[in-house]
Design a protein around this motif. Structure first.
Motif, PDB file in Angstrom:
ATOM      1  N   MET A   8       0.819  -1.185   0.000  1.00 43.48           N
ATOM      2  CA  MET A   8       0.000   0.000   0.000  1.00 43.48           C
ATOM      3  C   MET A   8       0.859   1.243   0.000  1.00 43.48           C
ATOM      4  SD  MET A   8      -2.926  -0.815   2.700  1.00 43.48           S
ATOM      5  CE  MET A   8      -3.763  -2.349   2.678  1.00 43.48           C
ATOM      6  N   THR A   9       1.720   1.369  -0.947  1.00 41.57           N
ATOM      7  CA  THR A   9       2.602   2.514  -0.951  1.00 41.57           C
ATOM      8  C   THR A   9       2.362   3.373  -2.175  1.00 41.57           C
ATOM      9  OG1 THR A   9       4.312   1.310  -2.110  1.00 41.57           O
ATOM     10  CG2 THR A   9       4.411   1.282   0.301  1.00 41.57           C
ATOM     11  N   THR A  10       2.591   4.679  -2.048  1.00 37.36           N
ATOM     12  CA  THR A  10       2.494   5.571  -3.194  1.00 37.36           C
ATOM     13  C   THR A  10       3.846   5.697  -3.871  1.00 37.36           C
ATOM     14  OG1 THR A  10       2.911   7.470  -1.764  1.00 37.36           O
ATOM     15  CG2 THR A  10       0.610   6.937  -2.236  1.00 37.36           C
ATOM     16  N   GLN A  11       4.885   5.273  -3.207  1.00 38.36           N
ATOM     17  CA  GLN A  11       6.238   5.314  -3.742  1.00 38.36           C
ATOM     18  C   GLN A  11       6.844   3.930  -3.602  1.00 38.36           C
ATOM     19  OE1 GLN A  11       8.352   8.459  -1.813  1.00 38.36           O
ATOM     20  NE2 GLN A  11       6.836   9.980  -2.336  1.00 38.36           N
ATOM     21  N   PRO A  12       7.938   3.661  -4.313  1.00 37.89           N
ATOM     22  CA  PRO A  12       8.547   2.335  -4.198  1.00 37.89           C
ATOM     23  C   PRO A  12       8.837   1.970  -2.746  1.00 37.89           C
ATOM     24  CG  PRO A  12       9.599   3.611  -5.927  1.00 37.89           C
ATOM     25  CD  PRO A  12       8.651   4.538  -5.211  1.00 37.89           C
ATOM     26  N   THR A  13       8.595   0.722  -2.425  1.00 35.03           N
ATOM     27  CA  THR A  13       8.806   0.248  -1.062  1.00 35.03           C
ATOM     28  C   THR A  13      10.292   0.099  -0.787  1.00 35.03           C
ATOM     29  OG1 THR A  13       6.750  -0.968  -1.215  1.00 35.03           O
ATOM     30  CG2 THR A  13       8.221  -1.577   0.561  1.00 35.03           C
ATOM     31  N   SER A  14      10.709   0.523   0.382  1.00 31.52           N
ATOM     32  CA  SER A  14      12.087   0.315   0.818  1.00 31.52           C
ATOM     33  C   SER A  14      12.045  -0.406   2.151  1.00 31.52           C
ATOM     34  CB  SER A  14      12.818   1.651   0.957  1.00 31.52           C
ATOM     35  OG  SER A  14      12.388   2.324   2.114  1.00 31.52           O
ATOM     36  N   ASP A  15      13.200  -0.793   2.645  1.00 31.34           N
ATOM     37  CA  ASP A  15      13.251  -1.493   3.923  1.00 31.34           C
ATOM     38  C   ASP A  15      12.743  -0.631   5.073  1.00 31.34           C
ATOM     39  OD1 ASP A  15      14.320  -3.692   2.673  1.00 31.34           O
ATOM     40  OD2 ASP A  15      16.398  -3.137   3.122  1.00 31.34           O
ATOM     41  N   ASP A  16      12.777   0.698   4.902  1.00 26.30           N
ATOM     42  CA  ASP A  16      12.360   1.605   5.961  1.00 26.30           C
ATOM     43  C   ASP A  16      10.855   1.845   5.986  1.00 26.30           C
ATOM     44  OD1 ASP A  16      14.987   1.890   6.627  1.00 26.30           O
ATOM     45  OD2 ASP A  16      15.243   3.737   5.483  1.00 26.30           O
ATOM     46  N   ARG A  17      10.149   1.408   4.957  1.00 25.29           N
ATOM     47  CA  ARG A  17       8.722   1.672   4.860  1.00 25.29           C
ATOM     48  C   ARG A  17       7.952   0.399   5.135  1.00 25.29           C
ATOM     49  NH1 ARG A  17      10.266   5.229   0.413  1.00 25.29           N
ATOM     50  NH2 ARG A  17      10.632   7.194   1.448  1.00 25.29           N
ATOM     51  N   ILE A  18       6.739   0.565   5.643  1.00 21.61           N
ATOM     52  CA  ILE A  18       5.936  -0.581   6.051  1.00 21.61           C
ATOM     53  C   ILE A  18       4.612  -0.562   5.297  1.00 21.61           C
ATOM     54  CG2 ILE A  18       4.753  -1.651   8.008  1.00 21.61           C
ATOM     55  CD1 ILE A  18       6.894  -0.300   9.796  1.00 21.61           C
ATOM     56  N   ARG A  53      -1.415  12.231   2.878  1.00 31.02           N
ATOM     57  CA  ARG A  53      -0.270  13.044   3.318  1.00 31.02           C
ATOM     58  C   ARG A  53      -0.184  13.125   4.828  1.00 31.02           C
ATOM     59  NH1 ARG A  53      -1.633  16.888  -1.093  1.00 31.02           N
ATOM     60  NH2 ARG A  53      -2.769  18.007   0.499  1.00 31.02           N
ATOM     61  N   SER A  54      -1.330  13.212   5.497  1.00 29.03           N
ATOM     62  CA  SER A  54      -1.341  13.289   6.954  1.00 29.03           C
ATOM     63  C   SER A  54      -0.797  12.009   7.578  1.00 29.03           C
ATOM     64  CB  SER A  54      -2.764  13.557   7.447  1.00 29.03           C
ATOM     65  OG  SER A  54      -2.790  13.651   8.845  1.00 29.03           O
ATOM     66  N   ILE A  55      -1.212  10.859   7.052  1.00 29.54           N
ATOM     67  CA  ILE A  55      -0.713   9.576   7.564  1.00 29.54           C
ATOM     68  C   ILE A  55       0.796   9.489   7.335  1.00 29.54           C
ATOM     69  CG2 ILE A  55      -0.739   7.076   7.185  1.00 29.54           C
ATOM     70  CD1 ILE A  55      -3.795   7.390   6.626  1.00 29.54           C
ATOM     71  N   GLU A  59       7.145   9.593   7.774  1.00 25.60           N
ATOM     72  CA  GLU A  59       7.488   9.109   6.429  1.00 25.60           C
ATOM     73  C   GLU A  59       7.643   7.587   6.345  1.00 25.60           C
ATOM     74  OE1 GLU A  59       7.480  11.599   4.060  1.00 25.60           O
ATOM     75  OE2 GLU A  59       7.108  12.974   5.736  1.00 25.60           O
ATOM     76  N   VAL A  60       7.172   6.841   7.346  1.00 23.65           N
ATOM     77  CA  VAL A  60       7.259   5.386   7.293  1.00 23.65           C
ATOM     78  C   VAL A  60       6.112   4.817   6.456  1.00 23.65           C
ATOM     79  CG1 VAL A  60       7.198   3.251   8.642  1.00 23.65           C
ATOM     80  CG2 VAL A  60       8.516   5.216   9.465  1.00 23.65           C
ATOM     81  N   PHE A  61       4.889   5.321   6.654  1.00 19.32           N
ATOM     82  CA  PHE A  61       3.731   4.825   5.915  1.00 19.32           C
ATOM     83  C   PHE A  61       3.485   5.675   4.677  1.00 19.32           C
ATOM     84  CE2 PHE A  61       1.906   3.522  10.257  1.00 19.32           C
ATOM     85  CZ  PHE A  61       2.525   2.294  10.201  1.00 19.32           C
ATOM     86  N   PHE A  62       3.373   5.006   3.537  1.00 23.07           N
ATOM     87  CA  PHE A  62       2.965   5.641   2.290  1.00 23.07           C
ATOM     88  C   PHE A  62       1.714   4.912   1.825  1.00 23.07           C
ATOM     89  CE2 PHE A  62       7.247   7.051   2.581  1.00 23.07           C
ATOM     90  CZ  PHE A  62       7.249   8.300   1.983  1.00 23.07           C
ATOM     91  N   VAL A  63       0.626   5.629   1.680  1.00 24.04           N
ATOM     92  CA  VAL A  63      -0.650   5.005   1.362  1.00 24.04           C
ATOM     93  C   VAL A  63      -0.883   5.035  -0.143  1.00 24.04           C
ATOM     94  CG1 VAL A  63      -3.128   5.037   1.796  1.00 24.04           C
ATOM     95  CG2 VAL A  63      -1.540   5.768   3.584  1.00 24.04           C
ATOM     96  N   ASP A  64      -1.024   3.854  -0.728  1.00 30.59           N
ATOM     97  CA  ASP A  64      -1.347   3.720  -2.140  1.00 30.59           C
ATOM     98  C   ASP A  64      -2.752   4.285  -2.372  1.00 30.59           C
ATOM     99  OD1 ASP A  64      -0.982   2.309  -4.842  1.00 30.59           O
ATOM    100  OD2 ASP A  64      -2.882   1.479  -4.081  1.00 30.59           O
ATOM    101  N   HIS A  65      -2.898   5.077  -3.433  1.00 28.66           N
ATOM    102  CA  HIS A  65      -4.191   5.724  -3.683  1.00 28.66           C
ATOM    103  C   HIS A  65      -5.306   4.717  -3.920  1.00 28.66           C
ATOM    104  CE1 HIS A  65      -1.455   9.148  -4.459  1.00 28.66           C
ATOM    105  NE2 HIS A  65      -2.390   9.741  -3.752  1.00 28.66           N
TER     106      HIS A  65
END
Length: 121
Positions: free
Chosen positions: A1-11, A38-40, A46-52
């Motif tokens: 569920m990311t808006t940007q490429p997943t990295s080891d730092d993102r969940i 953006r709020s999340i 910057e750990v969570f990036f929510v896929d649209h």
């Protein structure tokens, strides 16, 4: 569920977790979808990036369950957008799910931080 490429730092967010984060975000007041995402992201440092796609499915699901309501408005960049608002049922769900999450994270902490029988030997 990311808006940007997943990295080891993102969940990646689990479905129920995303619902909880959306409800918590809307406690602060009505927001449009991009504002919620953006709020999340900002609140999670910057750990969570929510896929649209995931976000809008979750918003639809929450609206169908009367946890949130939506109405059309104009965003800060002068675009037409749906603004989502927490309902009373959503507030009640937030309290219940927050309590469950706190219980779960405490239990995980106990297991992960606990000593095994092998450490004592």
């Amino acid at each position: 569920m990311t808006t940007q490429p997943t990295s080891d730092d993102r969940i990646a967010l689990l479905q129920g977790t995303l619902d909880l984060l959306i409800l918590k975000t809307l406690v602060l007041g009505p927001q449009h979808g991009q504002g919620i995402a953006r709020s999340i992201q900002r609140q999670s440092e910057e750990v969570f990036f929510v896929d649209h796609g995931s976000l809008y499915l979750a918003l639809q699901r929450l609206e169908e369950r009367a946890r949130i309501s939506a109405e059309w408005g104009v965003s800060e960049n002068n675009r037409r957008a749906r603004f989502y608002r927490l309902t009373q049922q959503g507030r009640e769900q937030l309290v219940q799910k927050t309590s469950e999450w706190e219980r779960l994270t405490r239990a995980m902490g106990l297991v992960l931080g606990g000593k095994t029988g092998m450490e004592e030997a």
